[in-house]
Design a protein around this motif. Structure first.
Motif, PDB file in Angstrom:
ATOM      1  N   ASN A 148       2.423  12.192 -10.282  1.00 14.04           N
ATOM      2  CA  ASN A 148       1.933  13.569 -10.317  1.00 14.04           C
ATOM      3  C   ASN A 148       3.057  14.590 -10.270  1.00 14.04           C
ATOM      4  OD1 ASN A 148      -0.694  12.636 -10.360  1.00 14.04           O
ATOM      5  ND2 ASN A 148      -0.865  12.613  -8.137  1.00 14.04           N
ATOM      6  N   SER A 149       4.301  14.133 -10.141  1.00 10.51           N
ATOM      7  CA  SER A 149       5.414  15.062 -10.052  1.00 10.51           C
ATOM      8  C   SER A 149       5.740  15.645 -11.430  1.00 10.51           C
ATOM      9  CB  SER A 149       6.651  14.366  -9.479  1.00 10.51           C
ATOM     10  OG  SER A 149       7.137  13.423 -10.396  1.00 10.51           O
ATOM     11  N   PRO A 150       6.280  16.857 -11.481  1.00  9.84           N
ATOM     12  CA  PRO A 150       6.567  17.490 -12.766  1.00  9.84           C
ATOM     13  C   PRO A 150       7.776  16.903 -13.482  1.00  9.84           C
ATOM     14  CG  PRO A 150       7.287  18.890 -10.967  1.00  9.84           C
ATOM     15  CD  PRO A 150       6.548  17.723 -10.349  1.00  9.84           C
ATOM     16  N   THR A 151       8.506  15.974 -12.862  1.00 11.76           N
ATOM     17  CA  THR A 151       9.699  15.426 -13.480  1.00 11.76           C
ATOM     18  C   THR A 151       9.432  14.135 -14.241  1.00 11.76           C
ATOM     19  OG1 THR A 151      10.253  14.251 -11.458  1.00 11.76           O
ATOM     20  CG2 THR A 151      11.218  16.446 -11.754  1.00 11.76           C
ATOM     21  N   THR A 152       8.188  13.828 -14.520  1.00  7.74           N
ATOM     22  CA  THR A 152       7.896  12.610 -15.256  1.00  7.74           C
ATOM     23  C   THR A 152       8.305  12.770 -16.710  1.00  7.74           C
ATOM     24  OG1 THR A 152       5.658  13.343 -15.718  1.00  7.74           O
ATOM     25  CG2 THR A 152       5.970  11.975 -13.760  1.00  7.74           C
ATOM     26  N   LYS A 161       0.838  -1.206   0.000  1.00  8.15           N
ATOM     27  CA  LYS A 161       0.000   0.000   0.000  1.00  8.15           C
ATOM     28  C   LYS A 161       0.872   1.255   0.000  1.00  8.15           C
ATOM     29  CE  LYS A 161      -3.967  -2.062   2.320  1.00  8.15           C
ATOM     30  NZ  LYS A 161      -4.777  -2.089   3.547  1.00  8.15           N
ATOM     31  N   GLU A 162       1.936   1.245   0.795  1.00 10.29           N
ATOM     32  CA  GLU A 162       2.830   2.403   0.851  1.00 10.29           C
ATOM     33  C   GLU A 162       3.518   2.626  -0.496  1.00 10.29           C
ATOM     34  OE1 GLU A 162       5.539   2.073   4.111  1.00 10.29           O
ATOM     35  OE2 GLU A 162       3.935   1.953   5.602  1.00 10.29           O
ATOM     36  N   ILE A 163       3.961   1.547  -1.110  1.00  9.63           N
ATOM     37  CA  ILE A 163       4.617   1.663  -2.419  1.00  9.63           C
ATOM     38  C   ILE A 163       3.626   2.180  -3.452  1.00  9.63           C
ATOM     39  CG2 ILE A 163       5.619   0.313  -4.309  1.00  9.63           C
ATOM     40  CD1 ILE A 163       6.996  -1.389  -2.148  1.00  9.63           C
ATOM     41  N   GLY A 164       2.402   1.695  -3.379  1.00 12.17           N
ATOM     42  CA  GLY A 164       1.373   2.182  -4.292  1.00 12.17           C
ATOM     43  C   GLY A 164       1.120   3.661  -4.105  1.00 12.17           C
ATOM     44  N   ALA A 165       1.112   4.120  -2.862  1.00 13.09           N
ATOM     45  CA  ALA A 165       0.918   5.540  -2.590  1.00 13.09           C
ATOM     46  C   ALA A 165       2.093   6.355  -3.108  1.00 13.09           C
ATOM     47  CB  ALA A 165       0.727   5.764  -1.095  1.00 13.09           C
ATOM     48  N   LEU A 166       3.312   5.843  -2.933  1.00 14.11           N
ATOM     49  CA  LEU A 166       4.487   6.550  -3.438  1.00 14.11           C
ATOM     50  C   LEU A 166       4.474   6.608  -4.952  1.00 14.11           C
ATOM     51  CD1 LEU A 166       7.302   5.169  -1.116  1.00 14.11           C
ATOM     52  CD2 LEU A 166       6.329   7.458  -1.123  1.00 14.11           C
ATOM     53  N   THR A 167       4.090   5.521  -5.588  1.00 10.56           N
ATOM     54  CA  THR A 167       4.042   5.490  -7.048  1.00 10.56           C
ATOM     55  C   THR A 167       2.996   6.467  -7.561  1.00 10.56           C
ATOM     56  OG1 THR A 167       4.707   3.181  -6.998  1.00 10.56           O
ATOM     57  CG2 THR A 167       3.760   3.981  -9.036  1.00 10.56           C
TER      58      THR A 167
END
Length: 81
Positions: A40-44, A29-35
């Motif tokens: 949503n970060s601008p560096t994608t 769940k934590e990894i899913g939240a981090l992913t």
């Protein structure tokens, strides 16, 4: 007596596997939240501009003095001390 210790071991393994399963589910769940937060970060990669080959063509001009031999003073600047 061996059967009693085997039963205790099986019960201990069940408890350990249950706690491991719970920990793995929590980590997933934590990894899913981090992913999700990372997408949503601008560096994608979607935010990066597309590469245009030859965009800086002609921006760097090499003059004829580039091909002349280096002077002794210039060679001394490149030498390791």
């Amino acid at each position: 007596m061996a059967s009693k210790s085997k039963k205790n071991t099986d019960a201990a393994r069940l408890q350990t596997s249950d706690s491991l399963k719970e920990k793995l589910e929590r980590l997933a769940k934590e990894i899913g939240a981090l992913t999700a937060a990372d997408t949503n970060s601008p560096t994608t990669s979607a935010a990066k501009p597309r590469r245009v080959p030859g965009r800086f063509k002609g921006a760097l001009v090499v003059g004829p003095q580039f091909f002349e031999p280096l002077t002794d003073d210039e060679l001394k600047e490149f030498a390791a001390e």
